[in-house]
Design an enzyme around this catalytic site. Structure first.
Site, PDB file in Angstrom:
ATOM      1  CE  LYS A 182       4.335  -9.788   2.330  1.00  0.00           C
ATOM      2  NZ  LYS A 182       5.045  -8.251   2.405  1.00  0.00           N
ATOM      3  N   GLY A 239       1.097  -2.408  11.098  1.00  0.00           N
ATOM      4  CA  GLY A 239       0.818  -1.797   9.668  1.00  0.00           C
ATOM      5  C   GLY A 239      -0.649  -1.379   9.944  1.00  0.00           C
ATOM      6  CB  SER A 240      -2.714  -0.459   7.012  1.00  0.00           C
ATOM      7  OG  SER A 240      -3.102  -1.724   6.279  1.00  0.00           O
ATOM      8  N   GLY A 243      -5.021  -4.175   6.350  1.00  0.00           N
ATOM      9  CA  GLY A 243      -4.194  -5.186   6.107  1.00  0.00           C
ATOM     10  C   GLY A 243      -4.237  -6.098   7.422  1.00  0.00           C
ATOM     11  N   GLY A 244      -4.233  -5.374   8.371  1.00  0.00           N
ATOM     12  CA  GLY A 244      -4.087  -6.049   9.707  1.00  0.00           C
ATOM     13  C   GLY A 244      -5.540  -6.823   9.993  1.00  0.00           C
ATOM     14  CD  GLU A 263       0.619  -3.309  19.011  1.00  0.00           C
ATOM     15  OE1 GLU A 263       0.126  -2.237  19.289  1.00  0.00           O
ATOM     16  OE2 GLU A 263       0.449  -4.356  19.813  1.00  0.00           O
ATOM     17  CB  CYS A 300       1.529   4.116  14.619  1.00  0.00           C
ATOM     18  SG  CYS A 300       3.174   3.862  15.689  1.00  0.00           S
ATOM     19  CD  GLU A 389      -3.216   5.692  11.188  1.00  0.00           C
ATOM     20  OE1 GLU A 389      -3.559   4.495  10.504  1.00  0.00           O
ATOM     21  OE2 GLU A 389      -2.258   5.903  11.639  1.00  0.00           O
TER      22      GLU A 389
HETATM   23  P1  NAP Z   1       0.286  -2.116   5.455  1.00  0.00           P
HETATM   24  O1  NAP Z   1       0.121  -1.781   4.120  1.00  0.00           O
HETATM   25  O2  NAP Z   1      -0.756  -2.806   6.348  1.00  0.00           O
HETATM   26  O3  NAP Z   1       1.490  -3.402   5.100  1.00  0.00           O
HETATM   27  C1  NAP Z   1       2.151  -4.148   6.429  1.00  0.00           C
HETATM   28  C2  NAP Z   1       2.173  -5.520   6.074  1.00  0.00           C
HETATM   29  O4  NAP Z   1       0.998  -6.279   5.638  1.00  0.00           O
HETATM   30  C3  NAP Z   1       3.074  -5.756   4.443  1.00  0.00           C
HETATM   31  O5  NAP Z   1       4.075  -6.666   4.719  1.00  0.00           O
HETATM   32  C4  NAP Z   1       1.957  -5.823   3.523  1.00  0.00           C
HETATM   33  O6  NAP Z   1       2.329  -6.419   2.615  1.00  0.00           O
HETATM   34  C5  NAP Z   1       1.094  -6.746   4.259  1.00  0.00           C
HETATM   35  N1  NAP Z   1      -0.276  -6.692   4.056  1.00  0.00           N
HETATM   36  C6  NAP Z   1      -1.047  -5.674   4.095  1.00  0.00           C
HETATM   37  N2  NAP Z   1      -2.355  -5.798   3.807  1.00  0.00           N
HETATM   38  C7  NAP Z   1      -2.336  -7.388   3.322  1.00  0.00           C
HETATM   39  C8  NAP Z   1      -3.097  -8.220   2.898  1.00  0.00           C
HETATM   40  N3  NAP Z   1      -4.412  -8.020   2.610  1.00  0.00           N
HETATM   41  N4  NAP Z   1      -2.849  -9.494   2.618  1.00  0.00           N
HETATM   42  C9  NAP Z   1      -1.540  -9.820   3.121  1.00  0.00           C
HETATM   43  N5  NAP Z   1      -0.568  -9.031   3.383  1.00  0.00           N
HETATM   44  C10 NAP Z   1      -0.995  -7.873   3.381  1.00  0.00           C
HETATM   45  O7  NAP Z   1       0.753  -1.135   6.510  1.00  0.00           O
HETATM   46  P2  NAP Z   1       1.922  -0.133   6.115  1.00  0.00           P
HETATM   47  O8  NAP Z   1       1.528   0.859   5.168  1.00  0.00           O
HETATM   48  O9  NAP Z   1       3.479  -0.656   6.042  1.00  0.00           O
HETATM   49  O10 NAP Z   1       2.296   0.693   7.297  1.00  0.00           O
HETATM   50  C11 NAP Z   1       1.646   1.992   7.664  1.00  0.00           C
HETATM   51  C12 NAP Z   1       0.308   1.859   9.008  1.00  0.00           C
HETATM   52  O11 NAP Z   1       0.959   1.046   9.962  1.00  0.00           O
HETATM   53  C13 NAP Z   1      -0.240   3.157   9.267  1.00  0.00           C
HETATM   54  O12 NAP Z   1      -1.698   2.819   9.526  1.00  0.00           O
HETATM   55  C14 NAP Z   1       0.281   3.149  10.768  1.00  0.00           C
HETATM   56  O13 NAP Z   1      -0.303   3.815  11.780  1.00  0.00           O
HETATM   57  C15 NAP Z   1       0.731   1.933  11.174  1.00  0.00           C
HETATM   58  N6  NAP Z   1       1.657   1.615  12.144  1.00  0.00           N
HETATM   59  C16 NAP Z   1       1.242   1.320  13.334  1.00  0.00           C
HETATM   60  C17 NAP Z   1       2.486   1.054  14.274  1.00  0.00           C
HETATM   61  C18 NAP Z   1       2.035   0.881  15.660  1.00  0.00           C
HETATM   62  O14 NAP Z   1       2.831   0.333  16.468  1.00  0.00           O
HETATM   63  N7  NAP Z   1       0.650   0.777  16.075  1.00  0.00           N
HETATM   64  C19 NAP Z   1       3.804   1.564  14.019  1.00  0.00           C
HETATM   65  C20 NAP Z   1       3.734   1.773  12.592  1.00  0.00           C
HETATM   66  C21 NAP Z   1       2.963   1.923  11.961  1.00  0.00           C
HETATM   67  P3  NAP Z   1       3.100  -5.710   1.192  1.00  0.00           P
HETATM   68  O15 NAP Z   1       4.508  -5.665   1.310  1.00  0.00           O
HETATM   69  O16 NAP Z   1       2.648  -6.637   0.047  1.00  0.00           O
HETATM   70  O17 NAP Z   1       2.308  -4.310   0.894  1.00  0.00           O
END
Ligand code: NAP
Length: 503
Positions: A182, A239-240, A243-244, A263, A300, A389
């Site tokens: 995706k 991701g967040s 969302g996760g 993650e 992260c 966070e």
């Molecule tokens: P995000 O907003 O959660 O987006 C990640 C993916 O999930 C995107 O494709 C997004 O779609 C999709 N998504 C999010 N919410 C959704 C929902 N309710 N329904 C369906 N799909 C959904 O995260 P981000 O802003 O890209 O990343 C930043 C976060 O990632 C930070 O919190 C960071 O700490 C974390 N992170 C963690 C790691 C790790 O390894 N632990 C590594 C890097 C980052 P869209 O494209 O439509 O937004």
């Protein structure tokens, strides 16, 4: 160089459009249009992936290694264009994206070597004991088998290494699982170019085209349909937390629940023990400021909290960190939404009882500079929000009264990707008391370092108890991450000719 995107989805070897488009939101450069993903395209991609599994799941390790290395070659061949569009879409500097490209191709090549070695299959054999009494034992063999089509969601802050051909995709393809990505709406053009590289590698290696599909987003039901599709067997998500958690709950509530390897976020606390603080407080303060503000704090593994024992050394540490952070210039955040979330996180922290501003700063539109706050150990312990966070360059110094309160703060932590101890020899007794607590909280515990910068290798863990990840038994970085996309199958008294390769 100007790279033209066509904005299409890659579905099983074909570039396809849909009825509507959404615009990219670059930090600079031209805005581009991308076709919005649809539930029908999700279904098409998943069916093709299932079809592909019947051949790809039975490929030799050599064939998969060649495929992974070819993807790496194809990404490198598009290197300049990937850097250019990636930089425009995310605002990340070119040098950072070049480094991330090296990490991405490096991990593809590492997985190629890993599957060739074969130990990841964890073969076990209990030979038959026909004469055993009271009951004979059958011949039993175990080998790890690929689980089938996998869905992958990348994160905005790693448009290459945790995205289209990032760690999850590399691990799944190495295991023998077709992948449906995706695409992230924050870097759709980068995703398109990397998908072209994978597409080219599929053709060069003569594989089934359903081995890889990339569906652009633009609407949330693309992701929700993907994780609920009956032919998807697991999800790799970076991701967040918000969302996760939504997608994790959907996976758990399916008629046939599947694992969701999310993650997520982490505050990555650092514990500065007294002798280290006294002897190296200045260096640690400067190092912390650099680690905290690197990439506008959008890592992260960003160490958002430093825990110190209150006193003059803590004052000096705070002053050093504040001075160093005050010199950090404005940085562009990845998206308008992330800048907005950063402001909201800052307001939550600032509103906490007993929280004092050490360095107030700014975050206008998509640009931000670092903030630094401080709070007592007892106020921190009384407010769960202060342990969450804040994605961005915001630091919180937790000033505890004594060693006992430091241990209580460690006990009060949520699950973390990392925890760090800064120590000298004289600090070992307290470190020894903290360690059993910290190793239950984090996937990686560090000494005298900073957690940003995750080595891609055999001995790394990038994961941890919730909310750092949704599955504390797994890692999303390093060769061990392949285990997420394998399952053990036992073969009892199986004729040699019926065993899968690798047994
Ligand atoms: P995000 O907003 O959660 O987006 C990640 C993916 O999930 C995107 O494709 C997004 O779609 C999709 N998504 C999010 N919410 C959704 C929902 N309710 N329904 C369906 N799909 C959904 O995260 P981000 O802003 O890209 O990343 C930043 C976060 O990632 C930070 O919190 C960071 O700490 C974390 N992170 C963690 C790691 C790790 O390894 N632990 C590594 C890097 C980052 P869209 O494209 O439509 O937004």
């Amino acid at each position: 160089m100007t790279f033209e995107t066509h904005g299409k989805h890659l579905i099983a070897g074909k570039w396809v459009s849909s009825d509507a488009t959404f615009p990219s939101q670059p930090a600079y450069g031209p805005g581009r249009q991308f076709f919005v993903g649809t539930v029908a395209l999700v279904d098409q991609a998943c069916r093709a992936a299932e079809d592909a599994f019947w051949s790809y799941g039975y490929t030799t390790a050599e064939a998969r290694a060649l495929f992974l290395n070819t993807i790496a070659d194809e990404i490198e061949a598009r290197g300049d264009a990937i850097t250019e569009i990636g930089s425009q879409e995310t605002g990340l500097p070119a040098a950072r994206l070049q480094g991330e490209r090296g990490r991405t191709t490096g991990q593809l090549r590492l997985f190629a070597e890993h599957v060739l070695k074969g130990d990841y299959l964890d073969r076990r054999h209990d030979p038959a004991l026909p004469d055993r009494v009271p009951l004979p034992r059958p011949d039993l063999k175990i080998v790890q088998r690929p689980i089938g089509p996998v869905a992958v969601f990348g994160a905005s802050n790693f448009p290459l290494a945790f995205s289209t051909a990032g760690g999850d995709t590399a691990a799944a393809l190495a295991a023998g699982c077709p992948v449906v990505v995706k695409g992230h709406s924050a870097h759709p053009g980068t995703g398109e170019l990397v998908s072209e590289a994978i597409h080219a590698a599929i053709r060069t290696c003569g594989l089934h085209p359903g081995v890889f599909s990339n569906i652009q987003g633009g609407r949330r039901d693309v992701g929700t349909a993907l994780v609920q599709h009956p032919l998807i067997n697991a999800v790799g998500f970076t991701g967040s937390l918000g969302g996760g958690r939504v997608l994790f709950d959907l996976c758990a509530s399916r008629p046939n629940p599947i694992p969701f390897f999310g993650e997520l976020g982490s505050v990555n606390p650092m514990f500065l023990l007294q002798s280290a603080l006294a002897r190296r407080g200045r260096a640690i303060g400067e190092g912390w400021a650099a680690s905290l503000s690197m990439g506008a704090g959008q890592f992260c593994t960003n160490p958002g909290i430093s825990v110190v024992i209150d006193g003059p050394e803590a004052d000096a540490f705070s002053a050093t960190a504040s001075e160093a952070l005050g010199k950090v210039g404005e940085q562009t955040m990845l998206t308008d939404g992330i800048a907005e979330a950063y402001r909201a996180g800052r307001d939550r922290v600032a509103a906490g009882s007993g929280v004092q501003a050490v360095l107030t700063s700014m975050c206008e539109s998509r640009n931000a500079t670092p903030y630094l706050y401080s709070v007592s150990g007892s106020d921190w312990l009384a407010d769960d929000v202060l342990g969450e966070e804040v994605f961005g360059p915001l630091g919180l110094i937790v000033r505890v009264a004594n060693a006992e309160e430091m241990i209580r703060v460690a006990q009060g932590l949520q699950g973390q990707l990392t925890c760090t101890l800064h120590l000298e020899e004289a600090d070992m007794p307290l470190a020894g008391r903290l360690m059993p607590v910290l190793e239950r909280k984090a996937g990686r515990v560090l000494v005298n370092g900073f957690p940003t910068g995750v080595e891609v290798c055999d001995a790394i863990v990038h994961g941890g108890p919730y909310p750092a990840s949704t599955n504390f038994g797994a890692t999303s970085v390093g060769t061990l991450s392949i285990r997420r996309f394998l399952r053990p199958v036992c073969y009892q008294n199986m004729p040699e000719a019926l065993l899968p390769g690798g047994c």
